[in-house]
Design an enzyme around this catalytic site. Structure first.
Site, PDB file in Angstrom:
ATOM      1  N   ILE A 145       0.846  -1.207   0.000  1.00 28.39           N
ATOM      2  CA  ILE A 145       0.000   0.000   0.000  1.00 28.39           C
ATOM      3  C   ILE A 145       0.881   1.256   0.000  1.00 28.39           C
ATOM      4  O   ILE A 145       0.612   2.216  -0.727  1.00 28.39           O
ATOM      5  CB  ILE A 145      -0.976  -0.016   1.196  1.00 28.39           C
ATOM      6  CG1 ILE A 145      -1.925  -1.222   1.068  1.00 28.39           C
ATOM      7  CG2 ILE A 145      -1.787   1.290   1.247  1.00 28.39           C
ATOM      8  CD1 ILE A 145      -2.823  -1.472   2.268  1.00 28.39           C
ATOM      9  N   SER A 165      11.342   2.563   6.427  1.00 28.72           N
ATOM     10  CA  SER A 165      10.799   1.198   6.457  1.00 28.72           C
ATOM     11  C   SER A 165      11.905   0.239   6.845  1.00 28.72           C
ATOM     12  O   SER A 165      13.092   0.583   6.779  1.00 28.72           O
ATOM     13  CB  SER A 165      10.233   0.817   5.090  1.00 28.72           C
ATOM     14  OG  SER A 165      11.287   0.623   4.187  1.00 28.72           O
ATOM     15  N   ARG A 227      -3.375   1.325  10.845  1.00 29.62           N
ATOM     16  CA  ARG A 227      -4.028   0.868  12.073  1.00 29.62           C
ATOM     17  C   ARG A 227      -3.975   2.002  13.093  1.00 29.62           C
ATOM     18  O   ARG A 227      -2.949   2.675  13.250  1.00 29.62           O
ATOM     19  CB  ARG A 227      -3.332  -0.368  12.651  1.00 29.62           C
ATOM     20  CG  ARG A 227      -3.662  -1.661  11.944  1.00 29.62           C
ATOM     21  CD  ARG A 227      -5.140  -2.064  12.116  1.00 29.62           C
ATOM     22  NE  ARG A 227      -5.479  -3.309  11.453  1.00 29.62           N
ATOM     23  CZ  ARG A 227      -5.964  -3.403  10.208  1.00 29.62           C
ATOM     24  NH1 ARG A 227      -6.167  -2.313   9.476  1.00 29.62           N
ATOM     25  NH2 ARG A 227      -6.268  -4.590   9.705  1.00 29.62           N
ATOM     26  N   GLU A 256     -11.607   1.260  17.867  1.00 27.21           N
ATOM     27  CA  GLU A 256     -12.775   1.339  16.979  1.00 27.21           C
ATOM     28  C   GLU A 256     -13.936   0.533  17.551  1.00 27.21           C
ATOM     29  O   GLU A 256     -13.694  -0.541  18.114  1.00 27.21           O
ATOM     30  CB  GLU A 256     -12.402   0.786  15.595  1.00 27.21           C
ATOM     31  CG  GLU A 256     -11.338   1.625  14.925  1.00 27.21           C
ATOM     32  CD  GLU A 256     -10.865   1.041  13.599  1.00 27.21           C
ATOM     33  OE1 GLU A 256     -11.469   0.066  13.118  1.00 27.21           O
ATOM     34  OE2 GLU A 256      -9.885   1.564  13.062  1.00 27.21           O
ATOM     35  N   HIS A 275     -12.999   3.609   9.033  1.00 26.26           N
ATOM     36  CA  HIS A 275     -12.230   2.440   8.573  1.00 26.26           C
ATOM     37  C   HIS A 275     -12.801   1.888   7.252  1.00 26.26           C
ATOM     38  O   HIS A 275     -13.260   0.749   7.195  1.00 26.26           O
ATOM     39  CB  HIS A 275     -12.194   1.347   9.656  1.00 26.26           C
ATOM     40  CG  HIS A 275     -11.027   0.397   9.471  1.00 26.26           C
ATOM     41  ND1 HIS A 275     -10.401  -0.252  10.522  1.00 26.26           N
ATOM     42  CD2 HIS A 275     -10.370  -0.021   8.358  1.00 26.26           C
ATOM     43  CE1 HIS A 275      -9.437  -1.022  10.047  1.00 26.26           C
ATOM     44  NE2 HIS A 275      -9.401  -0.894   8.742  1.00 26.26           N
TER      45      HIS A 275
HETATM   46  C1  DGY Z   1      -7.243  -4.480   6.186  1.00 28.07           C
HETATM   47  O1  DGY Z   1      -7.490  -5.293   5.284  1.00 28.07           O
HETATM   48  O2  DGY Z   1      -6.402  -4.700   7.043  1.00 28.07           O
HETATM   49  C2  DGY Z   1      -8.004  -3.225   6.139  1.00 28.07           C
HETATM   50  O3  DGY Z   1      -7.799  -2.446   7.254  1.00 28.07           O
HETATM   51  C3  DGY Z   1      -9.476  -3.505   5.917  1.00 28.07           C
HETATM   52  O4  DGY Z   1     -10.014  -2.392   5.285  1.00 28.07           O
END
Ligand code: DGY
Length: 310
Positions: A145, A165, A227, A256, A275
């Site tokens: 991502i 990283s 997260r 959450e 989320h």
């Molecule tokens: C994940 O796949 O970990 C995402 O947070 C879900 O949207």
């Protein structure tokens, strides 16, 4: 009522409810089952797993697996699978949507128009935003991502890229993105936008706290689609109140669906989302499909496509 997968010996029992079960209820519910397809809100902790050593597979409908006690699953010989890849571009899109929303103050602008507060075009409106193009983006985490966000930033917005990283990008990718690997302190002090893309682990919990916000530019924006617990939310609320950073856009939270009340209270230059990083119809369908297929594969004695490394 259990149903059978077509052409398979696997029977499926579906719990059709959104609220997650507590540990005790979940442990009882799993009794007698060899596999579970679960969501990130289902906490498969040590007590749940120890009560269900018959499990052969835990298939998480998410890429993050911080809701599963991996060392215990490993000890019990339970295969864990997740849903990487299919949600990468979707989550990177949402990251950029949030980045733009906070930089250009879109939720505030929407409120402004709807509430009838817009009376005239002004050269210096109260809703002045900041540019993203030409700015420096700092990525914490450079997995799938992170790299998808990096491509958008560099090729779409002409941003300069810093990243922190565990492992460096291959030299060719670094060159293509013009990306420079730095440590987190350097990243925080130089970035105009800091975007988080690391997994939640004991090492990354609260990686951004009071000291880190103090090190950021007062003009900086924080974006978190990874997260919630990567960020100390009280420290973030403090930093926003004190003007230590300019703004924040958050899709994930420490507890959450509860959001820190001080973050809820800040309306200027703070954008909050529930989320929804991977929440498009296509992507959520693919995630569910992958998770079901991998659970079935393990139960039928085949290798799953997306095992989480033990
Ligand atoms: C994940 O796949 O970990 C995402 O947070 C879900 O949207």
């Amino acid at each position: 009522m259990p149903a059978a997968f077509a052409g398979s010996s696997v029977e499926v029992d579906v719990r059709n409810a959104d609220e997650p079960l507590g540990a005790g209820e979940l442990a009882t519910r799993l009794a007698g089952y060899q596999g579970v397809v679960c969501q990130l809100t289902d906490r498969l902790d040590e007590s749940v797993l120890d009560a269900n050593p018959q499990l052969e597979v835990i298939s998480n409908v998410a890429v993050g697996v911080d809701n599963i006690d991996l060392p215990v699953a490993r000890r019990l010989g339970i295969t864990v699978t997740n849903t990487p890849d299919v949600l990468t571009e979707t989550t990177a899109d949402l990251t950029f949507a949030l980045m733009l929303a906070v930089a250009r103050r879109l939720p505030e602008a929407d409120d402004f128009v709807r509430s009838g507060s817009w009376t005239a075009w002004k050269l210096s409106p109260s809703l002045m935003g900041v540019d993203l193009h030409g700015k420096t983006l700092g990525l914490f985490g450079m997995g799938r991502i992170g790299r998808a966000v990096a491509r958008r930033a560099v090729h779409g917005f002409g941003m300069r890229l810093l990243y922190a990283s565990r492992s460096p990008l291959p030299a060719e990718q670094e060159r293509d993105l013009g990306a420079t690997r730095v440590d987190l302190d350097q990243l925080l002090s130089a970035a105009d936008v800091v975007s988080l893309h690391a997994a939640l682990t004991p090492e990354t919990r609260h990686v951004l706290g009071a000291a880190q916000f103090a090190a950021m530019k007062p003009s900086a924006i924080l974006v978190n689609t990874a997260r919630g617990a990567l960020v100390d939310e009280s420290a973030l609320a403090e930093a926003l109140d004190d003007g230590q950073i300019w703004g924040a856009a958050l899709d994930v939270f420490e507890h959450e669906p509860d959001v820190h009340p001080r973050l809820l209270a800040v309306r200027e230059r703070v954008v909050l989302a529930p989320h929804v990083g991977s929440a498009t119809l296509d992507t959520r369908r693919r995630m569910a499909d992958i998770a079901a297929r991998d659970a079935r594969a393990v139960l039928e004695g085949r290798a799953p496509a997306h095992p989480v490394p033990a």
